[in-house]
Design a protein around this motif. Structure first.
Motif, PDB file in Angstrom:
ATOM      1  N   MET A   1     -10.415  -0.603  -9.443  1.00 55.50           N
ATOM      2  CA  MET A   1      -9.538  -1.520  -9.295  1.00 55.50           C
ATOM      3  C   MET A   1      -9.977  -3.304  -9.515  1.00 55.50           C
ATOM      4  O   MET A   1      -9.434  -3.720 -10.352  1.00 55.50           O
ATOM      5  CB  MET A   1      -8.580  -1.470  -8.161  1.00 55.50           C
ATOM      6  CG  MET A   1      -7.353  -2.328  -7.981  1.00 55.50           C
ATOM      7  SD  MET A   1      -6.119  -2.046  -9.353  1.00 55.50           S
ATOM      8  CE  MET A   1      -5.438  -0.384  -8.696  1.00 55.50           C
TER       9      MET A   1
ATOM     10  N   GLY B   1      -2.317  -3.742  -6.839  1.00 51.74           N
ATOM     11  CA  GLY B   1      -3.222  -2.564  -6.882  1.00 51.74           C
ATOM     12  C   GLY B   1      -3.651  -2.134  -5.682  1.00 51.74           C
ATOM     13  O   GLY B   1      -3.922  -1.132  -4.928  1.00 51.74           O
TER      14      GLY B   1
ATOM     15  N   ALA C   1      -5.355   8.705  -9.206  1.00 51.50           N
ATOM     16  CA  ALA C   1      -3.871   8.899  -8.708  1.00 51.50           C
ATOM     17  C   ALA C   1      -3.362  10.096  -9.034  1.00 51.50           C
ATOM     18  O   ALA C   1      -2.547  10.425  -8.320  1.00 51.50           O
ATOM     19  CB  ALA C   1      -3.112   7.732  -9.375  1.00 51.50           C
TER      20      ALA C   1
ATOM     21  N   ALA D   1      -9.633   1.981 -16.205  1.00 53.94           N
ATOM     22  CA  ALA D   1      -8.075   2.379 -16.013  1.00 53.94           C
ATOM     23  C   ALA D   1      -7.758   3.922 -15.963  1.00 53.94           C
ATOM     24  O   ALA D   1      -7.170   4.199 -15.281  1.00 53.94           O
ATOM     25  CB  ALA D   1      -7.326   1.577 -17.073  1.00 53.94           C
TER      26      ALA D   1
ATOM     27  N   PRO E   1      -1.916  -8.864 -10.088  1.00 55.15           N
ATOM     28  CA  PRO E   1      -1.826  -7.487 -10.269  1.00 55.15           C
ATOM     29  C   PRO E   1      -3.056  -6.672  -9.498  1.00 55.15           C
ATOM     30  O   PRO E   1      -2.894  -5.756  -8.801  1.00 55.15           O
ATOM     31  CB  PRO E   1      -1.899  -7.170 -11.815  1.00 55.15           C
ATOM     32  CG  PRO E   1      -1.701  -8.486 -12.622  1.00 55.15           C
ATOM     33  CD  PRO E   1      -2.100  -9.669 -11.313  1.00 55.15           C
ATOM     34  N   MET E   2      -4.189  -7.366  -9.358  1.00 56.22           N
ATOM     35  CA  MET E   2      -5.222  -6.866  -8.729  1.00 56.22           C
ATOM     36  C   MET E   2      -4.906  -6.574  -7.001  1.00 56.22           C
ATOM     37  O   MET E   2      -5.036  -5.431  -6.491  1.00 56.22           O
ATOM     38  CB  MET E   2      -6.482  -7.593  -8.674  1.00 56.22           C
ATOM     39  CG  MET E   2      -7.619  -7.039  -7.893  1.00 56.22           C
ATOM     40  SD  MET E   2      -9.036  -7.995  -7.859  1.00 56.22           S
ATOM     41  CE  MET E   2      -8.445  -9.335  -6.807  1.00 56.22           C
TER      42      MET E   2
ATOM     43  N   TRP F   1      -1.342  -0.982  -3.191  1.00 52.29           N
ATOM     44  CA  TRP F   1      -0.885   0.316  -3.496  1.00 52.29           C
ATOM     45  C   TRP F   1      -2.103   1.087  -3.231  1.00 52.29           C
ATOM     46  O   TRP F   1      -1.701   2.230  -2.696  1.00 52.29           O
ATOM     47  CB  TRP F   1      -0.801   0.437  -4.894  1.00 52.29           C
ATOM     48  CG  TRP F   1      -0.231   1.952  -5.521  1.00 52.29           C
ATOM     49  CD1 TRP F   1       0.484   2.607  -5.192  1.00 52.29           C
ATOM     50  CD2 TRP F   1      -1.481   2.902  -6.213  1.00 52.29           C
ATOM     51  NE1 TRP F   1       0.284   3.859  -5.862  1.00 52.29           N
ATOM     52  CE2 TRP F   1      -0.920   3.821  -6.368  1.00 52.29           C
ATOM     53  CE3 TRP F   1      -2.757   2.487  -6.796  1.00 52.29           C
ATOM     54  CZ2 TRP F   1      -1.674   4.867  -6.793  1.00 52.29           C
ATOM     55  CZ3 TRP F   1      -3.651   3.272  -7.334  1.00 52.29           C
ATOM     56  CH2 TRP F   1      -2.918   4.520  -7.604  1.00 52.29           C
ATOM     57  N   ILE F   2      -3.212   0.924  -3.279  1.00 49.49           N
ATOM     58  CA  ILE F   2      -4.232   2.084  -2.843  1.00 49.49           C
ATOM     59  C   ILE F   2      -4.374   2.239  -1.334  1.00 49.49           C
ATOM     60  O   ILE F   2      -4.457   3.441  -0.995  1.00 49.49           O
ATOM     61  CB  ILE F   2      -5.485   1.315  -3.391  1.00 49.49           C
ATOM     62  CG1 ILE F   2      -5.800   1.338  -4.974  1.00 49.49           C
ATOM     63  CG2 ILE F   2      -6.928   2.275  -2.695  1.00 49.49           C
ATOM     64  CD1 ILE F   2      -7.228   0.631  -5.429  1.00 49.49           C
TER      65      ILE F   2
ATOM     66  N   PHE G   1      -9.560  -5.566 -12.819  1.00 51.34           N
ATOM     67  CA  PHE G   1      -8.908  -6.763 -13.020  1.00 51.34           C
ATOM     68  C   PHE G   1      -9.671  -7.977 -12.830  1.00 51.34           C
ATOM     69  O   PHE G   1      -9.616  -9.281 -13.608  1.00 51.34           O
ATOM     70  CB  PHE G   1      -7.786  -6.892 -11.992  1.00 51.34           C
ATOM     71  CG  PHE G   1      -6.556  -6.311 -12.367  1.00 51.34           C
ATOM     72  CD1 PHE G   1      -5.613  -6.493 -13.192  1.00 51.34           C
ATOM     73  CD2 PHE G   1      -6.258  -5.016 -11.466  1.00 51.34           C
ATOM     74  CE1 PHE G   1      -4.510  -5.725 -13.579  1.00 51.34           C
ATOM     75  CE2 PHE G   1      -5.321  -4.198 -11.956  1.00 51.34           C
ATOM     76  CZ  PHE G   1      -4.065  -4.619 -12.903  1.00 51.34           C
TER      77      PHE G   1
ATOM     78  N   LEU H   1      -8.884   5.168 -12.589  1.00 48.94           N
ATOM     79  CA  LEU H   1      -7.974   4.917 -11.658  1.00 48.94           C
ATOM     80  C   LEU H   1      -6.664   5.933 -11.721  1.00 48.94           C
ATOM     81  O   LEU H   1      -6.139   6.752 -10.795  1.00 48.94           O
ATOM     82  CB  LEU H   1      -7.420   3.509 -11.923  1.00 48.94           C
ATOM     83  CG  LEU H   1      -8.376   2.471 -11.227  1.00 48.94           C
ATOM     84  CD1 LEU H   1      -7.683   1.028 -11.382  1.00 48.94           C
ATOM     85  CD2 LEU H   1      -8.127   2.863  -9.344  1.00 48.94           C
ATOM     86  N   TYR H   2      -6.310   6.332 -13.130  1.00 54.15           N
ATOM     87  CA  TYR H   2      -5.234   7.299 -13.476  1.00 54.15           C
ATOM     88  C   TYR H   2      -5.736   8.387 -13.004  1.00 54.15           C
ATOM     89  O   TYR H   2      -4.757   9.261 -12.232  1.00 54.15           O
ATOM     90  CB  TYR H   2      -4.982   7.034 -14.680  1.00 54.15           C
ATOM     91  CG  TYR H   2      -4.259   8.312 -15.262  1.00 54.15           C
ATOM     92  CD1 TYR H   2      -2.629   8.350 -15.023  1.00 54.15           C
ATOM     93  CD2 TYR H   2      -4.552   9.356 -15.912  1.00 54.15           C
ATOM     94  CE1 TYR H   2      -1.681   9.299 -15.454  1.00 54.15           C
ATOM     95  CE2 TYR H   2      -3.693  10.583 -16.526  1.00 54.15           C
ATOM     96  CZ  TYR H   2      -2.486  10.427 -16.301  1.00 54.15           C
ATOM     97  OH  TYR H   2      -1.375  11.311 -16.686  1.00 54.15           O
TER      98      TYR H   2
END
Length: 279
Positions: free
Chosen positions: A130, A105, A199, A192, A101-102, A108-109, A134, A195-196
């Motif tokens: 991120m 992520g 985003a 988290a 997942p890291m 995605w970044i 993780f 990061l939200y």
């Protein structure tokens, strides 16, 4: 006597080559007018993505260091070059559950930053949160230090501080467990949430980021202070751990300086606008 001022420079905010004398600042690294574009791009990449490179170095060390020996036999450092320990780590579901997942992520970044034309500073903040979410908080401290279920890394934690050999919440390791609970209950959710907000491009993201980073720094001081005050030492891994821990002291100040400069810049702009309007 000239007053002495300690300047803590933000590696993500440097002057573009050719922009000296105009006060122009941008996301990147380099000495004004001294770097060719290729070198400038490389240093910008390092200044932006260094938290991810930090993780790569830690994982490489954990994959190679033989932590199965007693702490008294850990010097000189012993490495497993057969691949046995690396295979043990890289096939473990706990490790893969944090690593994959890291990596997704971080990919995605990269895409998100390019799509929205984020500055190096913004991208650097997202990378920081991120990898903390993780790897450093979850895979390292919570799963390896507190629950001790991560292969290889748990053994490294036993060498970092001998108190890890006691059961959870034993008097000898209670301060360590308090730090791990701080991460589990507050630091991971805050990472988290930051990061939200990034985003969502939420205007409040900088305030929450400063608060989350302050919690990180306070937790770091709480975690390391007792052993440092008592002069406790286990083996070379102890010093390696403390050297890495300094990052969570330095980066919050860099982040603080970054956002203070932003706040003062916007404040100055508002004052100037009001002055012009009054005239």
């Amino acid at each position: 006597l000239k007053p002495f001022r300690l300047k803590l420079r933000d590696p993500c905010r440097q002057t573009l080559p050719g922009a000296q004398g105009r006060g122009r600042r941008t996301s990147g690294v380099g000495s004004a007018g001294q770097l060719d574009p290729q070198s400038y791009a490389m240093l910008t990449f390092l200044a932006t993505w260094w938290p991810a490179l930090f993780v790569v170095g830690c994982i490489g060390l954990i994959s190679l260091v033989d932590g199965s020996l007693p702490s008294s036999q850990m010097w000189p450092p012993t490495f497993d070059l057969t691949g046995t320990r690396a295979k043990r780590l890289w096939t473990d579901p706990w490790f893969l559950g944090c690593l994959l997942p890291m990596l997704a992520g971080l990919a995605w970044i990269k895409s998100f930053a390019a799509r929205h034309k984020l500055s190096s500073e913004e991208t650097n903040s997202m990378v920081w949160w991120m990898v903390n979410f993780f790897f450093f908080h979850t895979a390292s401290d919570i799963l390896s230090g507190y629950f001790q279920v991560m292969p290889n890394m748990t053994e490294i934690y036993l060498h970092m501080n001998a108190a890890h050999r006691h059961p959870r919440w034993h008097d000898e390791r209670a301060v360590l467990d308090a730090g791990y609970i701080l991460e589990l209950v507050f630091e991971v959710p805050l990472a988290a949430y930051v990061l939200y907000l990034f985003a969502r491009r939420d205007p409040a993201r900088y305030i929450v980021e400063i608060f989350a980073c302050a919690v990180q720094m306070a937790g770091t001081v709480m975690y390391y202070s007792p052993a440092l005050a008592k002069g406790e030492y286990n083996c070379w891994v102890t010093y390696a751990d403390r050297s890495c821990g300094v990052v969570w002291i330095i980066f919050p100040f860099i982040l603080l300086r970054r956002h203070v400069n932003k706040a003062r810049g916007s404040g100055g702009g508002e004052k100037k606008a009001k002055s012009v309007k009054a005239q």
